[in-house]
Design a protein around this motif. Sequence first.
Motif, PDB file in Angstrom:
ATOM      1  N   ARG A  64       0.859  -1.191   0.000  1.00 43.90           N
ATOM      2  CA  ARG A  64       0.000   0.000   0.000  1.00 43.90           C
ATOM      3  C   ARG A  64       0.889   1.232   0.000  1.00 43.90           C
ATOM      4  O   ARG A  64       1.802   1.340   0.803  1.00 43.90           O
ATOM      5  N   ILE A  85       4.430  -6.222  -5.084  1.00 41.93           N
ATOM      6  CA  ILE A  85       3.121  -6.193  -4.424  1.00 41.93           C
ATOM      7  C   ILE A  85       3.089  -7.151  -3.247  1.00 41.93           C
ATOM      8  O   ILE A  85       2.524  -6.857  -2.187  1.00 41.93           O
ATOM      9  N   PHE A 110      -6.399 -10.478  -8.475  1.00 43.74           N
ATOM     10  CA  PHE A 110      -5.988  -9.323  -7.690  1.00 43.74           C
ATOM     11  C   PHE A 110      -7.197  -8.481  -7.298  1.00 43.74           C
ATOM     12  O   PHE A 110      -8.139  -8.324  -8.092  1.00 43.74           O
ATOM     13  N   THR A 111      -7.148  -7.942  -6.095  1.00 46.84           N
ATOM     14  CA  THR A 111      -8.104  -6.935  -5.653  1.00 46.84           C
ATOM     15  C   THR A 111      -7.323  -5.657  -5.405  1.00 46.84           C
ATOM     16  O   THR A 111      -6.341  -5.667  -4.650  1.00 46.84           O
ATOM     17  N   LEU A 112      -7.725  -4.574  -6.050  1.00 50.22           N
ATOM     18  CA  LEU A 112      -6.959  -3.320  -5.976  1.00 50.22           C
ATOM     19  C   LEU A 112      -7.898  -2.126  -5.842  1.00 50.22           C
ATOM     20  O   LEU A 112      -8.866  -2.004  -6.595  1.00 50.22           O
ATOM     21  N   GLY A 115      -6.715   1.810  -8.654  1.00 47.10           N
ATOM     22  CA  GLY A 115      -5.720   1.351  -9.621  1.00 47.10           C
ATOM     23  C   GLY A 115      -5.425   2.338 -10.730  1.00 47.10           C
ATOM     24  O   GLY A 115      -4.321   2.355 -11.275  1.00 47.10           O
ATOM     25  N   TRP A 139      -2.671  -4.196 -16.952  1.00 52.70           N
ATOM     26  CA  TRP A 139      -3.691  -3.975 -15.931  1.00 52.70           C
ATOM     27  C   TRP A 139      -4.941  -3.287 -16.492  1.00 52.70           C
ATOM     28  O   TRP A 139      -5.982  -3.298 -15.852  1.00 52.70           O
ATOM     29  N   THR A 168     -11.828  -6.151  -8.563  1.00 52.63           N
ATOM     30  CA  THR A 168     -11.172  -7.453  -8.529  1.00 52.63           C
ATOM     31  C   THR A 168     -11.236  -8.084  -9.919  1.00 52.63           C
ATOM     32  O   THR A 168     -12.273  -8.006 -10.585  1.00 52.63           O
ATOM     33  N   PHE A 206      -1.286   3.071  -4.701  1.00 53.12           N
ATOM     34  CA  PHE A 206      -1.885   1.746  -4.851  1.00 53.12           C
ATOM     35  C   PHE A 206      -2.263   1.199  -3.474  1.00 53.12           C
ATOM     36  O   PHE A 206      -1.496   1.326  -2.524  1.00 53.12           O
ATOM     37  N   ASP A 207      -3.421   0.547  -3.403  1.00 54.50           N
ATOM     38  CA  ASP A 207      -3.817  -0.105  -2.158  1.00 54.50           C
ATOM     39  C   ASP A 207      -4.292  -1.518  -2.472  1.00 54.50           C
ATOM     40  O   ASP A 207      -5.418  -1.741  -2.909  1.00 54.50           O
ATOM     41  N   PHE A 208      -3.401  -2.495  -2.231  1.00 55.76           N
ATOM     42  CA  PHE A 208      -3.716  -3.903  -2.436  1.00 55.76           C
ATOM     43  C   PHE A 208      -4.175  -4.574  -1.148  1.00 55.76           C
ATOM     44  O   PHE A 208      -4.397  -5.781  -1.128  1.00 55.76           O
TER      45      PHE A 208
END
Length: 258
Positions: A64, A85, A110-112, A115, A139, A168, A206-208
């Motif tokens: 993040r 990541i 992936f859940t982001l 993005g 992406w 996602t 980015f926040d994963f």
Amino acid sequence: MRNLFLSAAAAVAVALPSTASAQLASPNGALPSGVSGIGGIVADLIGTNGTRLVSQLSASSLYRGFSNNPENPVPGTASGNPLTIGTQTGFTAGNLLLLGGGLSSASFRFTLYDGDTGAGNFDENDNTLLVNGATIGNWSSVSTSQTNSTGGTIGSATLGFLDDQLYTGWFTTTDLTALGTIWSALNTNLNLVFQLQDVDPTDNFFDFTQGINSSLINVGSGPVVQPPSTAVPEPASLALVIGGAMAMGAAARRRRKA
């Protein structure tokens, strides 16, 4: 197809609404019940012999922040370009031996949040997914679904991970060169390293780490092998079956003599 499910976390079953399930389903079929509906990174690998290996890396162990300024420095992540990541560990030589010596396909979920790779976003077509150094995809080209924090779908499927929203989606590759690179590094290091390469790094946050919620973030199931439904019985089991049949035959002969 045999299934092997791998995660270092405790098993927690999380139900996903049917509408989201249809949009977020793995290209390889249903995921194990311990995998969360959204959140974390799910790797779904198919070996050259058809055996399936599924793993999930918890969202709390992911990146993040800006690519040059991480907000949650945790093991397995790293700033830079490409930014790392997260890193899925826990594989064993025994796990990999079951895959038949290579991969025929690899899918990654992936859940982001935020993005910025959707149509018209400033990072459209700028970001590329790398797994163990292999190029997997753009992406902006991935089919994704927007959900709320509990996994319920909000909008229809789209392409990319949009600005200031939670999405996602699945990346999939059958490219033999990419699969060979992933497999070689996986056998050497017993891990999967997930990275994001950016044409113009440091311009996006980015926040994963977002998922179902903080109390259900570490989900998965321990290594379990599920043989095909047409599996041949083990020798010991086969001996029991044959022995039982012989015993029943002897008993029937005794009854006829009596």
